[in-house]
Design an enzyme around this catalytic site. Structure first.
Site, short mmCIF file in Angstrom:
data_model
loop_
_atom_site.label_atom_id
_atom_site.label_comp_id
_atom_site.label_asym_id
_atom_site.label_seq_id
_atom_site.Cartn_x
_atom_site.Cartn_y
_atom_site.Cartn_z
N ARG A 133 -4.52 -5.22 6.67
CA ARG A 133 -5.62 -4.36 7.12
C ARG A 133 -6.84 -5.19 7.51
O ARG A 133 -7.58 -4.85 8.43
CB ARG A 133 -5.98 -3.35 6.03
CG ARG A 133 -4.94 -2.25 5.86
CD ARG A 133 -5.30 -1.35 4.70
NE ARG A 133 -5.16 -2.01 3.41
CZ ARG A 133 -5.87 -1.72 2.33
NH1 ARG A 133 -6.82 -0.79 2.39
NH2 ARG A 133 -5.66 -2.35 1.19
N TYR B 117 5.39 -9.30 7.95
CA TYR B 117 5.01 -7.91 8.19
C TYR B 117 5.04 -7.62 9.69
O TYR B 117 4.70 -8.47 10.50
CB TYR B 117 3.59 -7.64 7.68
CG TYR B 117 3.39 -7.92 6.21
CD1 TYR B 117 3.56 -6.90 5.28
CD2 TYR B 117 3.03 -9.18 5.76
CE1 TYR B 117 3.37 -7.15 3.93
CE2 TYR B 117 2.84 -9.45 4.41
CZ TYR B 117 3.01 -8.42 3.50
OH TYR B 117 2.83 -8.68 2.17
N ASP C 90 0.84 -1.19 0.00
CA ASP C 90 0.00 0.00 0.00
C ASP C 90 0.88 1.25 0.00
O ASP C 90 2.01 1.23 0.52
CB ASP C 90 -0.89 0.03 1.24
CG ASP C 90 -1.95 -1.06 1.23
OD1 ASP C 90 -2.30 -1.53 0.13
OD2 ASP C 90 -2.42 -1.44 2.32
N ASP D 82 -7.39 1.32 7.62
CA ASP D 82 -6.14 1.87 8.13
C ASP D 82 -6.35 3.33 8.50
O ASP D 82 -7.47 3.86 8.40
CB ASP D 82 -4.98 1.69 7.13
CG ASP D 82 -5.19 2.45 5.82
OD1 ASP D 82 -6.06 3.36 5.76
OD2 ASP D 82 -4.48 2.15 4.85
#
Length: 303
Positions: A180, A75, A47, A89
């Protein structure tokens, strides 16, 4: 007559540390321009607000992108409790708020529910296609979509730190994972709502943060031999696959798209692997009955 592709026939990999505020495509375009490369692509979108490892393939390395895209990625991300947003987010509009907060014990107890083979609904603002259009385009037009749940393999999900209003988690997952969605779904399951505040990819395949080149270096070294020196060889990115060593005659056959004789092979029957001759990659494919069957052949000017 085929049109010649503009640029230099550079083949290899660059592992970029992507900063926030730029799209993955923009990073790829910048790397390609800075190297004057004929062709480039990336192994897994980040993103715009996310940071971390973005693997850029150059030239013939783009033929191996599917293998890198399928590789496990890790992540580290921070989840804020107490609010659901339109994008799942911090960049989105707050849709709902909640005063409840989970304890650290509650969070730890929830982690197994998000580990292993799970089903995950992508965020409204995602690259998933709906009737031929990207979900993020429809979301910008104000449309609310019923997106289908998709399977995801989560190898590990660990709690790094916790406070009253947020937690930091570390997750290793397969292709197609939306961090997310993990934050959103965990917040809903805990009864407190949640969204991602910060997201960073720290590993992709066998590469870690120590392997990454800061994006600022691309701008500093553009169109110089020093930037060329940062390109990793093709074989580096193939290290996630088993290797099948082929004879010279086998390599000749492979380069013409035919099965080639193997001398030694680390792959099981039908397993995706790469073939090499004297250490140089020749093709991606699979081993069957003592021969390597190519799916994609690497083509170089001197072969």
């Amino acid at each position: 007559m085929a049109r010649r592709r503009k640029g230099r026939p550079i083949t290899g990999w660059m592992v970029i540390d992507k900063p926030a505020g730029i799209t993955s495509s923009a990073v790829v375009n910048k790397v390609r321009w800075a190297l004057e490369a004929q062709k480039a692509g990336h192994a897994g979108t980040l993103d715009p607000d996310a940071t971390g490892l973005l693997v850029v393939a150059l030239g013939e390395a783009t033929k191996a992108l599917s293998a890198l895209t399928d590789a496990l990625k890790t992540y580290e991300f921070t989840v804020n409790w107490g609010a659901a947003t339109s994008t799942d987010d911090a960049s989105g509009e707050v849709l709902e708020q909640c005063e409840a907060r989970p304890s650290e014990a509650d969070v730890r107890a929830m982690l197994p529910d998000f580990t292993g083979d799970i089903m995950q609904v992508p965020p409204q603002v995602s690259a998933v296609k709906v009737d031929g259009q990207r979900a993020y385009d429809l979301a910008r037009e104000g449309e609310v979509m019923e997106l289908a749940a998709r399977p995801l393999f989560v190898e590990t999900l660990e709690l790094v730190s916790a406070s009253r209003d947020q937690v930091t988690l570390r997750m290793t997952c397969g292709k197609g994972g939306y961090v997310r969605s993990i934050a959103r779904d965990m917040g809903a399951a805990l009864g407190c709502l949640g969204h991602v505040q910060h997201l960073r990819r720290v590993e992709t395949g066998h590469w870690t943060e120590a392997d990454a080149v800061p994006f600022s270096r691309i701008e500093e070294l553009e169109r110089t031999p020093a930037l060329d020196a940062l390109v990793r060889p093709l074989v580096d990115g193939l290290a996630i696959l088993p290797e099948c060593r082929c004879s010279t005659a086998g390599g000749h056959a492979l380069r013409h798209g035919n099965p080639g004789e193997m001398l030694e092979c680390q792959a099981g029957t039908g397993e995706l692997a790469f073939a090499s001759v004297d250490g140089a990659p020749v093709a991606i494919g699979e081993a069957v009955a003592g021969q390597f069957h190519p799916k994609r052949v690497f083509v170089f000017a001197d072969t």
